[in-house]
Scaffold this motif. Structure first.
Motif, PDB file in Angstrom:
ATOM      1  N   LEU A  53       1.045  -1.149  -0.091  1.00 13.21           N
ATOM      2  CA  LEU A  53       0.005  -0.213   0.112  1.00 13.21           C
ATOM      3  C   LEU A  53       0.974   1.201   0.065  1.00 13.21           C
ATOM      4  O   LEU A  53       1.669   1.437   0.674  1.00 13.21           O
ATOM      5  N   SER A  54       0.728   2.046  -1.083  1.00 10.17           N
ATOM      6  CA  SER A  54       1.449   3.224  -1.146  1.00 10.17           C
ATOM      7  C   SER A  54       1.243   4.330  -0.054  1.00 10.17           C
ATOM      8  O   SER A  54       0.407   4.277   0.547  1.00 10.17           O
ATOM      9  N   LEU A  95      -1.594   6.420  -0.618  1.00 10.26           N
ATOM     10  CA  LEU A  95      -2.896   5.769  -0.579  1.00 10.26           C
ATOM     11  C   LEU A  95      -3.213   5.465   0.840  1.00 10.26           C
ATOM     12  O   LEU A  95      -4.289   5.782   1.585  1.00 10.26           O
ATOM     13  N   VAL A  99      -9.911  -2.126  -1.637  1.00 13.95           N
ATOM     14  CA  VAL A  99      -9.073  -1.161  -2.279  1.00 13.95           C
ATOM     15  C   VAL A  99      -9.044  -2.186  -3.645  1.00 13.95           C
ATOM     16  O   VAL A  99      -8.749  -3.450  -3.410  1.00 13.95           O
ATOM     17  N   GLN A 117      -7.996  -3.409  -7.492  1.00 11.29           N
ATOM     18  CA  GLN A 117      -6.656  -3.735  -8.062  1.00 11.29           C
ATOM     19  C   GLN A 117      -5.940  -2.609  -8.595  1.00 11.29           C
ATOM     20  O   GLN A 117      -4.898  -2.422  -8.936  1.00 11.29           O
ATOM     21  N   THR A 118      -6.791  -1.672  -8.982  1.00  7.39           N
ATOM     22  CA  THR A 118      -6.352  -0.440  -9.631  1.00  7.39           C
ATOM     23  C   THR A 118      -6.175   0.819  -8.626  1.00  7.39           C
ATOM     24  O   THR A 118      -5.789   1.794  -9.156  1.00  7.39           O
ATOM     25  N   GLY A 119      -6.467   0.330  -7.378  1.00  5.20           N
ATOM     26  CA  GLY A 119      -5.819   1.371  -6.338  1.00  5.20           C
ATOM     27  C   GLY A 119      -7.245   2.487  -5.686  1.00  5.20           C
ATOM     28  O   GLY A 119      -6.843   3.338  -5.116  1.00  5.20           O
ATOM     29  N   GLU A 120      -8.372   2.241  -6.584  1.00  2.00           N
ATOM     30  CA  GLU A 120      -9.529   3.076  -5.864  1.00  2.00           C
ATOM     31  C   GLU A 120      -9.931   2.220  -4.596  1.00  2.00           C
ATOM     32  O   GLU A 120      -9.871   1.174  -4.459  1.00  2.00           O
ATOM     33  N   ASP A 171      -5.124 -10.582  -1.570  1.00  4.59           N
ATOM     34  CA  ASP A 171      -6.368  -9.883  -1.775  1.00  4.59           C
ATOM     35  C   ASP A 171      -7.317 -10.918  -1.597  1.00  4.59           C
ATOM     36  O   ASP A 171      -7.089 -12.164  -0.990  1.00  4.59           O
TER      37      ASP A 171
END
Lengths: 166, 489
Positions: B247-248, B251, B278, B280-283, B437
């Motif tokens: 997790l960046s 984010l 969250v 796969q594309t980070g939303e 995930d």
């Protein structure tokens, strides 16, 4: 000489007996050293390994490298007793629980996979399905009734071949 | 007002967990028991115990009047609900307060606002926290199915009052919708006494990230960081960790801030958890808020060094939050594994039996929150979670390695537990690189299967079984001490 089977294993049973200080298993001599009331050290080709064991009736629960399994002492005269009892048409309870609902009525014709009843155990609901084509003969437990592990939950009488009269 | 005597309206590991903190703070503790649940470790440690009645036994912990009466009779001035049972029941919070006691949790109005999935979602959307497209049954029951379909598949049908994965069903095509609605309603009614439903878009293979928040009655709200709980089966968490791998920082900050914004807007008081998914594309999307202490709270305790139960008690007494946001520090990595009485290799079926041998794992950075004693009968009356194993390390690799060792050292013989399965998950290359995930267990089903025992190991196990059991057929019966003499190492 005693016969042991390792639970959940398709491998054949093992013969074992005590032989002076060691145990003879399938003609191999194995050195077993008790290191506490419930753990043992076993000499192997590489390093000695530690195995936990606790006896409960005819079963011995063992654990090696964090993996637990059950070993049952098999009475050879009783081996395979009841193997044909099931005949595939009886659904046994995988765990104790309660019948939530019937999805089929006794007397009805069912196919493999037809949902027969819903059970619940430890807050988990499961649907019990017919394991073969035939007539649902009996649902021994009514809705709301509790049952033990291994109880027969449904009995399906298989279709007679070619529809021949029975 | 300080609490002097605390009634713990719970059982098993969490009751013991709460007793320990309360006693450390000088608070006397009372833990209830049931004839079918008589010998838990919390009962050994608690200052007092009281018997509850109920059939099925679990109903004893769901009876607000009986619990409150037991607490008052024991002279308690506060009730801690733990998790599950009545912990998120607003009426219980209100009834405890009306009985003149402190409820160690949020006030009833806060639970009403955030504990109900629909209200919480609407509230989140109003305050700029993203939510997935959804449809509520309640707004127009006759068109619920149509509106659900129009969201688009895959869909998730769930109870508005539920949690813990109970009553949740994924629907991938319209033909399965009616059955899913019926099952979900029946299960929700059964577990939560509330059959209202919610349909929402199911985000494929998301990470489950949640944020621990804390509020006090003086209007302060802070977060204690996130936890990743993506390793799940049937929507129930098996492994949780913090910090979330992969997790960046950006984010993480946005999710934690959204959680604080939401909790502040809700006037949140006490411990709460904001759950998000969250993609796969980070939303990220708000999922729900749990208005109680979470099962997996220990990982947060490990990395912050704080005691969340102590904070709950202090906040309930009216104290100011012990720390400001900028004073919270996180160190290292922590993982929790839930030790369940189930056969993971047979489709995670619950097992019952007797704990014949119990050996708790130990070592640096290892914590074992245990709810059973050796000799305990594990029946189908209660939840299948027996214990939680938590480890801490300076980094994730160390934590994983400690967890693997501790799982291997955990001995619970007599009932099937999932500890070896958990060890295989920890050893999996995808887990080790943080490729976690909610689809992880399904996707890796094959590679997570146990490898067959070697012939040498099989013989060793049988030899031990033979040595351990009294053998009526043996040709020579040996005193174990004699056989020890033959050993050379």
């Amino acid at each position: 000489m005693a016969t042991f089977s390792i639970h959940g294993s398709d491998e054949p049973v093992h013969q074992a007996r005590k032989h002076s200080a060691d145990i003879l298993v399938d003609d191999k001599l194995i050195s077993v050293l008790p290191i506490s009331l419930q753990s043992f050290s076993v000499k192997q080709s590489q390093h000695p390994i530690k195995i936990y064991a606790v006896v409960h009736g005819d079963s011995v629960y063992v654990q090696l490298h964090g993996r637990a399994t059950r070993i049952d002492r098999v009475d050879p005269t009783r081996a395979n007793a009841g193997a044909n009892l099931n005949g595939g048409g009886i659904s046994l309870a995988p765990m104790p629980g309660v019948v939530v609902s019937w999805l089929a009525l006794p007397g009805s014709l069912v196919k493999t996979g037809t949902p027969l009843l819903v059970i619940e155990s430890m807050k988990l609901q499961m649907t019990i399905e017919a394991t073969l084509d035939g007539m649902l003969e009996e649902l021994p437990f009514a809705e709301g009734q509790t049952f033990q592990r291994g109880a027969s939950l449904a009995r399906v009488c298989p279709d007679s071949p070619n529809g021949a009269a029975v | 007002m300080s609490i002097r005597k605390l009634f713990i309206a719970n059982r098993a590991e969490i009751a013991l967990r709460i007793v320990r903190t309360a006693q450390r703070m000088g608070i006397t503790t009372v833990v209830p028991w049931h004839a079918r649940d008589r010998f838990g470790p919390a009962l050994q440690v608690a200052n007092e115990t009281v018997e509850l009645m109920g059939d099925p036994p679990v109903s004893a912990w769901l009876n607000p009047e009986a619990l409150i009466k037991a607490a008052l009779d024991a002279g308690c001035d506060a009730i801690h609900p733990g998790y599950g049972f009545l912990s998120e029941n607003a009426e219980f919070s209100r009834a405890v307060t009306n009985a003149g006691m402190i409820f160690v949790g949020p006030p009833a109005d806060v639970i009403e606002r955030m504990g109900d999935k629909i209200t919480a979602r609407n509230f989140a959307a109003q305050h700029g926290v993203p939510v997935t497209p959804s449809a509520e049954e309640e707004s127009d029951p006759t068109t619920f199915a149509e509106r659900a379909v129009s969201i688009g598949f895959p869909l998730l049908i769930k109870g508005t009052a539920g949690g813990g994965g109970k009553g949740m069903h994924i629907v991938r095509e319209a033909s399965n919708l009616a059955q899913a609605i019926a099952s979900s309603r029946a299960e929700s009614q059964r577990y939560f006494g509330d059959g209202r439903l919610l349909a929402e878009r199911f985000v494929e293979k998301p990470r489950h990230i949640e944020v621990q928040v804390f509020g006090d009655i003086h209007g302060h709200v802070i977060h204690l960081g996130e936890r990743e709980c993506s390793i799940q089966r049937r929507f129930q968490k098996l492994i949780e960790e913090t910090p979330a791998p992969m997790l960046s920082a950006d984010l993480r900050e946005r999710i934690c801030q959204a959680a604080v914004t939401l909790a502040s807007a809700a006037g949140y008081v006490n411990a709460g958890t904001v759950e998000c998914i969250v993609s796969q594309t980070g939303e990220f999307y708000f999922l729900e808020m749990n208005t109680r202490l979470q099962v997996e709270h220990p990982v947060t305790e490990m990395v912050t060094g704080l005691d969340l139960v102590e904070w709950q008690i202090r906040v309930a007494q009216g104290d100011v939050l012990p720390l400001l946001q900028e004073q919270v520090q996180w160190q290292g990595s922590a993982i929790e594994c839930r030790i369940l009485a189930e056969d993971a290799d047979a489709g995670f079926v619950p097992d019952t039996g007797k704990v014949l041998l119990l050996q708790e794992p130990q070592g640096p950075g290892v914590r074992f929150d245990n709810g059973v004693m050796q000799g305990a009968s594990i029946g189908a009356d209660f939840d299948s979670m027996l214990a939680k194993l938590i480890v801490h390390g300076a980094n994730r690799d160390l934590a994983i390695s400690r967890m693997r060792q501790a799982l291997q050292e955990t001995v619970m013989l007599g009932v099937t537990v999932n500890s070896h399965f958990l060890g295989r998950v920890l050893a999996h290359p995808e887990f080790q690189v943080g490729k976690t995930d909610t689809d992880f267990l399904e996707r890796n089903k094959e590679s997570l299967k146990p490898i067959p025992l070697t012939d040498e190991d099989r013989r060793a196990l049988v030899a031990v079984a033979c040595a351990a059991s009294r053998d009526p057929y043996s040709t020579t019966v040996q005193d174990p001490h004699l056989s020890m003499g033959a050993w050379r190492n």
